[in-house]
Design an enzyme around this catalytic site. Structure first.
Site, PDB file in Angstrom:
ATOM      1  N   GLU A 161       7.692 -21.489   7.879  1.00  0.00           N
ATOM      2  CA  GLU A 161       7.895 -20.605   9.026  1.00  0.00           C
ATOM      3  C   GLU A 161       8.950 -21.131   9.989  1.00  0.00           C
ATOM      4  OE1 GLU A 161       4.981 -21.371  12.651  1.00  0.00           O
ATOM      5  OE2 GLU A 161       3.863 -20.777  10.870  1.00  0.00           O
ATOM      6  N   GLU A 189       0.801  -1.217   0.000  1.00  0.00           N
ATOM      7  CA  GLU A 189       0.000   0.000   0.000  1.00  0.00           C
ATOM      8  C   GLU A 189       0.837   1.273   0.000  1.00  0.00           C
ATOM      9  OE1 GLU A 189      -2.558  -0.661   3.356  1.00  0.00           O
ATOM     10  OE2 GLU A 189      -4.051  -1.718   2.156  1.00  0.00           O
TER      11      GLU A 189
END
Length: 311
Positions: A125, A94
């Site tokens: 992860e 963004e």
């Protein structure tokens, strides 16, 4: 070590985390009405801003350090897995339309790569080595900042990213939702927003995810304010890439200058739609090339350029 030792060790580790704690008072939440559940969830969410508020001094210190690095050409890099990784990618994605940053200036890394944005990538992860490889691919430098994001504060990908980055001289920030976390300990700037046990046991996409989103909003937004990407509370570096943003650009110029529609259109045409120099041409009564030069001299800070033009 037996085959069950590692899972048992991990289970014991998770049981110590506040974000994984079981709440017996909610054991029969599935028997409540929808409105009752929604009311409880809303009350839970209302506690998150207070938890963030307790970390504001550490957030502010991290922002100042990040802005200093970015002002000399460094990048802001987020690294996380699962929800934490997705939030980092969201915040990074963004920044270009909001602040006209180059897509390489703020980057979100998620364990497992782009496929992990929409589906689980098993084992990613748990790999500190994967984090190191991802950062090596980006050519990490000492001017960069790496923000490891992990609700538990123990995710190997996030911790590994911070440890590798710190070893390379980069600035490091660790954002976790548990106290005394390995992630915060590994980073120069540890931010631990302790939101407590979740409504659904261990579902850290809830309060922990909300807390992480709020902090990431602050890290990127305030950093961009410090870098001169705004004029007051106006997004003067907004990139007008569609009709909505072109309309917003005109409105921003209007709010900043009070000029007529004709003056605004003329200024934006002269500056190829760039809001910041358009504002400067109107407020300082200079032409577009002069406005561009003044902004370059002021390192993009409109308020500084305006002061120089009017002196």
């Amino acid at each position: 070590m037996t085959s069950t030792s590692r899972p048992n060790d991990l289970r014991a580790e998770l049981e110590k985390l506040t974000t994984e704690a079981f709440r017996p008072e909610l054991a029969e939440i599935d028997r409540l009405s929808t409105l009752e559940i929604a009311t409880i969830m809303n009350g839970e969410d209302a506690s998150v801003p207070g938890a963030v508020a307790r970390e504001l001094p550490r957030i502010a210190a991290a922002v100042d350090a990040i802005a200093e690095r970015m002002a000399r050409g460094g990048r802001l890099l987020y690294a996380g897995a699962g929800t934490a990784g997705r939030l980092g990618v969201l915040d990074a994605s963004e920044c270009p339309p909001t602040f006209n940053t180059d897509p390489t200036q703020v980057v979100g890394l998620i364990a497992g790569g782009p496929p992990a944005l929409v589906t689980s990538v098993e084992g990613a992860e748990d790999s500190a080595e994967l984090a190191r490889a991802d950062l090596e691919t980006l050519g990490l430098t000492a001017d960069d900042t790496v923000v490891g994001v992990s609700a538990s504060g123990r995710t190997p990908y996030a911790v590994g990213a911070v440890e590798y980055a710190r070893g390379r001289g980069a600035l490091t920030v660790g954002l976790a939702c548990n106290p005394h976390s390995a992630l915060a300990e590994a980073a120069e700037h540890g931010i631990e927003v302790v939101v407590g046990p979740e409504l659904l046991t261990g579902s850290t996409r809830l309060k922990a995810g909300t807390a992480q989103k709020l902090v990431l909003n602050m890290l990127s937004t305030i950093t961009m304010i410090r870098l001169g990407k705004t004029y007051g509370n106006l997004m003067v570096d907004v990139r007008a890439s569609n009709d909505k943003l072109r309309a917003r650009s005109r409105r921003i110029v209007a709010l900043a200058t009070g000029a007529t529609d004709a003056e605004i259109e003329s200024a934006l045409t002269a500056t190829d739609g760039e809001v910041k120099p358009a504002i400067l041409t109107i407020l300082a009564n200079v032409d577009a090339p002069t406005a561009t030069h003044l902004l370059k001299t002021a390192n993009g800070h409109l308020r500084t350029a305006l002061t120089a033009a009017l002196d």
